[in-house]
Scaffold this active site. Structure first.
Site, PDB file in Angstrom:
ATOM      1  N   HIS A 187       0.853  -1.183   0.089  1.00  0.00           N
ATOM      2  CA  HIS A 187      -0.174  -0.103  -0.104  1.00  0.00           C
ATOM      3  C   HIS A 187       0.754   1.180  -0.050  1.00  0.00           C
ATOM      4  O   HIS A 187       1.922   1.184   0.467  1.00  0.00           O
ATOM      5  CB  HIS A 187      -0.978  -0.007   1.298  1.00  0.00           C
ATOM      6  N   HIS A 289      -5.780  -6.192  11.290  1.00  0.00           N
ATOM      7  CA  HIS A 289      -4.895  -5.314  10.973  1.00  0.00           C
ATOM      8  C   HIS A 289      -4.866  -4.439  12.494  1.00  0.00           C
ATOM      9  O   HIS A 289      -5.743  -4.189  13.295  1.00  0.00           O
ATOM     10  CB  HIS A 289      -5.335  -4.053   9.993  1.00  0.00           C
TER      11      HIS A 289
END
Length: 399
Positions: A187, A289
């Site tokens: 990302h 996460h």
């Protein structure tokens, strides 16, 4: 057991010493990390604790907006109150991570309250323990850091970023050997164009990653389909999504092998356990996460992963800011590479409110550095094609 009071505890948290992205730049966590904890007090004196992320300063305002709808309600009615909060958010449009972060914090606190009232650890309300301890992985910016983490017991290593990520990943694999799981997170900033993500993914295939994380933006379904079709690696994602409906196309189209709900902004225990059930039906594993989160959300995810059958691994910043250990007293047990839920009732934790108050929020937005093409950091674009193209994988002169 009626809800009597809902309070926010917002603080500025220090940066972790390293993340997977600090190999070539600086993570946004270096300057803008906030933690938001929420306590729900019941009329019997019990206090439940939760955590909300997804822009903690804004989430705190959302919690304060929702609180009057909940005071006086039965704290045990977690599903009804979750639905009540979701409906209350509708007037502001589709619910994003701010709304779900607020729901997450309150919902986790309500589950904590309910388990305390029953005198059992939270995981007992989720079906009971399927495992006694949960494995975790850590970030490493260099091969040396990765090797030190493995020697300390880490069950997996994650590298990240875009610039020279292929070289770093290969160097880390060489350092840690084949018996430790390796992950790579692509990302941004900026997000990769699909063709670039495919090119990098193919360069990473020989490393036999546990998963390739967020190769393209979460709103680029065409890109996800292309990466799925062209790259022979398990794919992981979902940390920026907020609802079951957001996750649905990724699961329905088989775009994910590992789903990564954020433990502070995916609607709390109520919605994350529903997502785990959806994932289980499709043979998808769960690896929450928690890179930017504080210790309360971590404890909540340890309880969840202790109970669900399709738990894979938990993300952990280790080492982290030294203040993390001073935020709360907890029964969470830490051993090399594993976390175990405490045996006390609920989440088995208590905030140290004086320490939190001594670290007031100062800043809650920031930009990472080091991800854009050379000389273009000032553009701060959301998506950027990689140039020069010939440098997208391992160095051509030193492969």
């Amino acid at each position: 057991m009626k809800i009597q009071e809902i309070r926010c505890h917002l603080m500025q948290a220090g940066a972790p010493p390293q993340t997977g992205w600090t190999g070539t730049g600086k993570s946004a966590l270096a300057t803008s990390r906030n933690w938001l904890f929420v306590t729900v007090r019941a009329d019997n004196g019990l206090v439940g604790t939760g955590e909300g992320s997804g822009w903690p300063r804004a989430v705190a305002a959302a919690v304060q907006d929702l609180a009057p709808l909940l005071v006086g309600e039965d704290a045990r009615a977690t599903e009804r109150l979750w639905q009540r909060m979701r409906v209350a958010c509708m007037g502001h449009g589709q619910t994003g991570v701010v709304g779900m972060g607020a729901i997450n914090a309150i919902d986790m606190a309500l589950w904590d309250l309910k388990a305390q009232a029953l005198g059992v650890p939270l995981y007992e309300l989720l079906g009971g323990a399927t495992r006694s301890k949960v494995p975790f992985y850590v970030h490493a910016a260099t091969p040396e850091a990765a090797l030190a983490a493995v020697q300390a017991g880490a069950q997996g290593i994650k590298v990240g970023g875009i610039a020279k990520v292929v070289e770093r990943a290969h160097a880390v694999r060489a350092a840690i050997g084949p018996d430790i799981d390796l992950m790579c997170d692509l990302h941004g900033p900026p997000w990769l164009a699909p063709a670039d993500a495919v090119a990098i993914g193919r360069e990473l295939e020989p490393l036999k990653l546990l998963f390739l994380e967020e190769p393209v933006a979460p709103d680029d379904l065409r890109g996800w389909r292309l990466v799925r079709d062209k790259v022979a690696l398990p794919l992981a994602g979902g940390e920026r999504l907020a609802t079951l409906q957001d996750m649905q196309p990724f699961l329905a189209e088989g775009l994910l092998d590992v789903v990564q709900p954020d433990g502070g902004r995916f609607g709390g225990i109520t919605q994350i356990r529903k997502l785990a059930g959806m994932a289980e039906a499709l043979s998808v594993t769960v690896a929450p996460h928690s890179g930017s989160l504080g210790p309360v959300a971590e404890v909540g995810m340890v309880h969840l992963l202790s109970a669900i059958p399709n738990a894979l691994v938990l993300e952990r910043m280790d080492p982290d800011w030294e203040g993390r250990t001073q935020v709360m007293d907890s029964g969470l047990r830490v051993e090399p590479g594993f976390l175990s839920a405490g045996s006390g009732p609920g989440l088995d934790l208590r905030l140290r409110e004086d320490f939190i108050a001594a670290h007031p929020s100062q800043r809650n937005v920031g930009l990472a550095t080091g991800g854009w093409n050379a000389g273009t950091d000032h553009e701060s674009v959301y998506l950027q094609a990689r140039r020069p193209r010939a440098r997208i994988g391992r160095d051509l002169e030193n492969p």
